[in-house]
Motif scaffolding. Structure first.
Motif, PDB file in Angstrom:
ATOM      1  N   TYR A  84      -7.554   3.462   7.958  1.00 55.43           N
ATOM      2  CA  TYR A  84      -8.277   4.623   7.441  1.00 55.43           C
ATOM      3  C   TYR A  84      -8.126   4.725   5.926  1.00 55.43           C
ATOM      4  O   TYR A  84      -9.089   5.033   5.207  1.00 55.43           O
ATOM      5  CB  TYR A  84      -7.744   5.885   8.124  1.00 55.43           C
ATOM      6  CG  TYR A  84      -8.432   7.163   7.732  1.00 55.43           C
ATOM      7  CD1 TYR A  84      -9.663   7.513   8.270  1.00 55.43           C
ATOM      8  CD2 TYR A  84      -7.834   8.046   6.825  1.00 55.43           C
ATOM      9  CE1 TYR A  84     -10.287   8.700   7.921  1.00 55.43           C
ATOM     10  CE2 TYR A  84      -8.443   9.229   6.473  1.00 55.43           C
ATOM     11  CZ  TYR A  84      -9.670   9.555   7.019  1.00 55.43           C
ATOM     12  OH  TYR A  84     -10.290  10.737   6.660  1.00 55.43           O
ATOM     13  N   THR A  85      -6.917   4.459   5.430  1.00 49.51           N
ATOM     14  CA  THR A  85      -6.688   4.523   3.982  1.00 49.51           C
ATOM     15  C   THR A  85      -7.138   3.237   3.285  1.00 49.51           C
ATOM     16  O   THR A  85      -7.679   3.278   2.181  1.00 49.51           O
ATOM     17  CB  THR A  85      -5.196   4.777   3.681  1.00 49.51           C
ATOM     18  OG1 THR A  85      -4.399   3.750   4.282  1.00 49.51           O
ATOM     19  CG2 THR A  85      -4.767   6.118   4.235  1.00 49.51           C
TER      20      THR A  85
ATOM     21  N   SER B  39      -3.770  15.889   3.267  1.00 50.61           N
ATOM     22  CA  SER B  39      -3.658  14.690   2.435  1.00 50.61           C
ATOM     23  C   SER B  39      -4.308  13.483   3.108  1.00 50.61           C
ATOM     24  O   SER B  39      -4.964  12.674   2.443  1.00 50.61           O
ATOM     25  CB  SER B  39      -2.191  14.392   2.126  1.00 50.61           C
ATOM     26  OG  SER B  39      -2.069  13.275   1.271  1.00 50.61           O
ATOM     27  N   VAL B  40      -4.121  13.351   4.427  1.00 49.57           N
ATOM     28  CA  VAL B  40      -4.761  12.245   5.157  1.00 49.57           C
ATOM     29  C   VAL B  40      -6.270  12.300   4.977  1.00 49.57           C
ATOM     30  O   VAL B  40      -6.924  11.267   4.785  1.00 49.57           O
ATOM     31  CB  VAL B  40      -4.377  12.302   6.652  1.00 49.57           C
ATOM     32  CG1 VAL B  40      -5.273  11.362   7.462  1.00 49.57           C
ATOM     33  CG2 VAL B  40      -2.921  11.918   6.846  1.00 49.57           C
TER      34      VAL B  40
ATOM     35  N   ARG C 242      -7.758  13.346   2.508  1.00 48.22           N
ATOM     36  CA  ARG C 242      -8.032  13.110   1.080  1.00 48.22           C
ATOM     37  C   ARG C 242      -8.404  14.378   0.304  1.00 48.22           C
ATOM     38  O   ARG C 242      -9.165  14.323  -0.655  1.00 48.22           O
ATOM     39  CB  ARG C 242      -9.148  12.070   0.922  1.00 48.22           C
ATOM     40  CG  ARG C 242      -8.892  10.791   1.706  1.00 48.22           C
ATOM     41  CD  ARG C 242      -9.967   9.734   1.450  1.00 48.22           C
ATOM     42  NE  ARG C 242      -9.745   8.605   2.316  1.00 48.22           N
ATOM     43  CZ  ARG C 242     -10.457   8.348   3.413  1.00 48.22           C
ATOM     44  NH1 ARG C 242     -11.442   9.141   3.765  1.00 48.22           N
ATOM     45  NH2 ARG C 242     -10.186   7.302   4.165  1.00 48.22           N
TER      46      ARG C 242
ATOM     47  N   HIS D 157     -10.890   3.266   3.162  1.00 49.16           N
ATOM     48  CA  HIS D 157     -11.458   4.575   2.774  1.00 49.16           C
ATOM     49  C   HIS D 157     -12.546   4.999   3.761  1.00 49.16           C
ATOM     50  O   HIS D 157     -13.656   5.377   3.371  1.00 49.16           O
ATOM     51  CB  HIS D 157     -12.016   4.524   1.355  1.00 49.16           C
ATOM     52  CG  HIS D 157     -11.011   4.114   0.318  1.00 49.16           C
ATOM     53  ND1 HIS D 157     -10.022   4.958  -0.135  1.00 49.16           N
ATOM     54  CD2 HIS D 157     -10.822   2.927  -0.318  1.00 49.16           C
ATOM     55  CE1 HIS D 157      -9.278   4.325  -1.031  1.00 49.16           C
ATOM     56  NE2 HIS D 157      -9.730   3.097  -1.148  1.00 49.16           N
TER      57      HIS D 157
ATOM     58  N   HIS E  22      -1.792  11.875  -2.103  1.00 49.33           N
ATOM     59  CA  HIS E  22      -0.615  11.545  -1.299  1.00 49.33           C
ATOM     60  C   HIS E  22       0.667  11.625  -2.122  1.00 49.33           C
ATOM     61  O   HIS E  22       1.749  11.892  -1.587  1.00 49.33           O
ATOM     62  CB  HIS E  22      -0.766  10.153  -0.686  1.00 49.33           C
ATOM     63  CG  HIS E  22      -0.808   9.040  -1.692  1.00 49.33           C
ATOM     64  ND1 HIS E  22       0.313   8.363  -2.089  1.00 49.33           N
ATOM     65  CD2 HIS E  22      -1.852   8.493  -2.386  1.00 49.33           C
ATOM     66  CE1 HIS E  22      -0.022   7.435  -2.985  1.00 49.33           C
ATOM     67  NE2 HIS E  22      -1.334   7.494  -3.181  1.00 49.33           N
TER      68      HIS E  22
ATOM     69  N   GLN F  93       0.045   4.323  -0.603  1.00 52.77           N
ATOM     70  CA  GLN F  93      -0.569   5.491   0.031  1.00 52.77           C
ATOM     71  C   GLN F  93      -0.234   5.546   1.519  1.00 52.77           C
ATOM     72  O   GLN F  93       0.175   6.587   2.041  1.00 52.77           O
ATOM     73  CB  GLN F  93      -2.086   5.458  -0.149  1.00 52.77           C
ATOM     74  CG  GLN F  93      -2.776   6.678   0.465  1.00 52.77           C
ATOM     75  CD  GLN F  93      -4.272   6.696   0.226  1.00 52.77           C
ATOM     76  OE1 GLN F  93      -4.831   5.780  -0.392  1.00 52.77           O
ATOM     77  NE2 GLN F  93      -4.939   7.724   0.712  1.00 52.77           N
ATOM     78  N   THR F  94      -0.371   4.411   2.201  1.00 53.88           N
ATOM     79  CA  THR F  94      -0.032   4.359   3.621  1.00 53.88           C
ATOM     80  C   THR F  94       1.439   4.662   3.837  1.00 53.88           C
ATOM     81  O   THR F  94       1.808   5.420   4.746  1.00 53.88           O
ATOM     82  CB  THR F  94      -0.375   2.971   4.205  1.00 53.88           C
ATOM     83  OG1 THR F  94      -1.778   2.738   4.082  1.00 53.88           O
ATOM     84  CG2 THR F  94       0.011   2.883   5.668  1.00 53.88           C
TER      85      THR F  94
ATOM     86  N   LEU G 179       2.165   8.492   3.255  1.00 52.51           N
ATOM     87  CA  LEU G 179       1.652   9.318   4.347  1.00 52.51           C
ATOM     88  C   LEU G 179       2.466   9.116   5.619  1.00 52.51           C
ATOM     89  O   LEU G 179       2.787  10.077   6.329  1.00 52.51           O
ATOM     90  CB  LEU G 179       0.177   8.985   4.608  1.00 52.51           C
ATOM     91  CG  LEU G 179      -0.816   9.409   3.523  1.00 52.51           C
ATOM     92  CD1 LEU G 179      -2.210   8.864   3.839  1.00 52.51           C
ATOM     93  CD2 LEU G 179      -0.865  10.931   3.404  1.00 52.51           C
TER      94      LEU G 179
ATOM     95  N   ASP H  69       0.836  -1.195   0.000  1.00 49.66           N
ATOM     96  CA  ASP H  69       0.000   0.000   0.000  1.00 49.66           C
ATOM     97  C   ASP H  69       0.878   1.254   0.000  1.00 49.66           C
ATOM     98  O   ASP H  69       1.332   1.705   1.051  1.00 49.66           O
ATOM     99  CB  ASP H  69      -0.919  -0.022   1.234  1.00 49.66           C
ATOM    100  CG  ASP H  69      -1.980   1.070   1.191  1.00 49.66           C
ATOM    101  OD1 ASP H  69      -1.796   2.049   0.451  1.00 49.66           O
ATOM    102  OD2 ASP H  69      -2.993   0.940   1.904  1.00 49.66           O
TER     103      ASP H  69
END
Length: 378
Positions: free
Chosen positions: A157-158, A225-226, A228, A161, A232, A49-50, A53, A47
């Motif tokens: 959380y990511t 960004s967290v 959304r 969603h 990211h 995105q995680t 971030l 992941d």
């Protein structure tokens, strides 16, 4: 120091990522295929995105720690205090609220050594055990309240969603009740007067104010960004070049071991999910008792790996989120942040490790029981 001693010391310091990478590697040997039934390969399971971030948040927070921002704020709050109860309440609740923004492990890295230093200055070392345990409880509790409070929250959380309001509706009530219990535990005990008022002139001061402003701006972008509001990838494209050009020493302070741990468990959880029998077992457990499964898994693996492992086998994020956060209480390894404060306590003058473990486990079981009971009513 010999070469083997250096290797041993390095392995000991980075034991969690080393073990995680070893487990991920072993999973390639026992799994017939690393492509899931949906056609997802192991590298696609990572992941990004995680990871993006988490990297950006760790970089910003590491820089703010270098500038003594958090300890300076705490120093001003302590100024002029004359009784231990007020001192303890301030240090514990500051750790509680700080962990909501900078994660539980970083809050403990910042506050536990600072608190032990204050106790030494005021000749209150006999309170070190109790205060360290209370701050550990505070960090693990406060970090439950926000998506960025701890790594497993950010991941879930990511991954799912989760709506921001939905997240706070689930975690808000349980954190509030836990905070009341924390206040009660901190309040009880002898309220002895301090031998001298706390003087902030002898405590850490803020350094590099211009850097603080830059980093606070980047921290704001991290939050945006967290939630959304910006991609990211754009955030990473701003933070990493900024660090590379202006703050290279801060880049070195990022916990790359934690990032490697995440990568390892992304791969491991994907690979074992390719074993039909094991996939079926975990899915059944998460259907029958999702929260209990998450809590018990956290006691053995700790809550971050538990979240990454179990998320692939259930679509119901609420019991999983509650389970891994509540599961951070209990054993010393249920939340790896707890090991940070324990190690700091062991470095104090005349520590009592077994006594610490006894009272740590006792208070953690209390919090675990209360939060499980409360979550069953929600």
């Amino acid at each position: 120091m010999s070469r083997w001693a250096i290797v041993y010391s390095s392995l000991k310091t980075h034991i969690v990522p080393v073990v995680s990478l070893a487990i991920a590697t072993i999973s390639f040997l026992i799994v017939p295929t690393t492509t899931s039934r949906e056609g997802i390969t192991w590298w696609e399971a990572i992941d990004l995105q995680t990871l993006n971030l988490l990297f950006c948040l760790m970089f910003v927070i590491a820089g703010l720690r270098e500038c003594n921002l958090f300890r300076t704020l705490a120093s001003h709050l302590l100024k002029g205090m004359r009784h231990f109860r007020a001192l303890a309440l301030t240090l514990v609740m500051f750790t509680f609220f700080l962990s909501m923004l900078i994660t539980n492990d970083v809050a403990l890295l910042a506050m536990v050594p600072f608190s032990l230093y204050v106790l030494t200055k005021l000749q209150l070392q006999h309170h070190a055990l109790r205060l360290t345990i209370l701050q550990t409880l505070a960090a693990n509790l406060g970090s439950m309240a926000t998506p960025i409070g701890n790594p497993q929250n950010l991941f879930l959380y990511t991954f799912y969603h989760i709506g921001t309001l939905d997240f706070f509706m689930v975690m808000g009530p349980i954190t509030f009740v836990g905070a009341l219990l924390l206040l009660g535990l901190t309040w009880v005990g002898k309220n002895e007067p301090l031998t001298q008022p706390v003087d902030s002139h002898h405590l850490p001061r803020l350094t590099h104010p211009r850097k603080v402003l830059v980093l606070l701006t980047l921290f704001t972008l991290c939050l945006i960004s967290v939630f959304r509001l910006i991609p990211h990838t754009l955030l990473f494209g701003l933070v990493f070049p900024c660090g590379l050009c202006f703050y290279r020493k801060t880049l070195q302070k990022v916990d790359y071991g934690l990032l490697l741990t995440f990568v390892a468990f992304f791969i491991f959880s994907h690979n074992i999910g390719c074993i039909p029998a094991l996939e079926s077992l975990l899915q059944q457990l998460l259907i029958i008792a999702p929260q209990t499964t998450a809590i018990l898994t956290s006691q053995i693996l700790s809550n971050v790996p538990a979240a990454i492992l179990l998320a692939n086998f259930t679509e119901h994020w609420q019991p999983l989120l509650l389970g891994v956060d509540i599961g951070g209480f209990g054993t010393l390894i249920a939340s790896l942040a707890s090991l940070i404060s324990f190690n700091f306590y062991l470095k104090t003058e005349a520590p009592h490790p077994w006594r610490y473990l006894f009272f740590f486990t006792l208070t953690n079981v209390l919090f675990l029981s209360v939060l499980i009971g409360l979550s069953s009513l929600l």
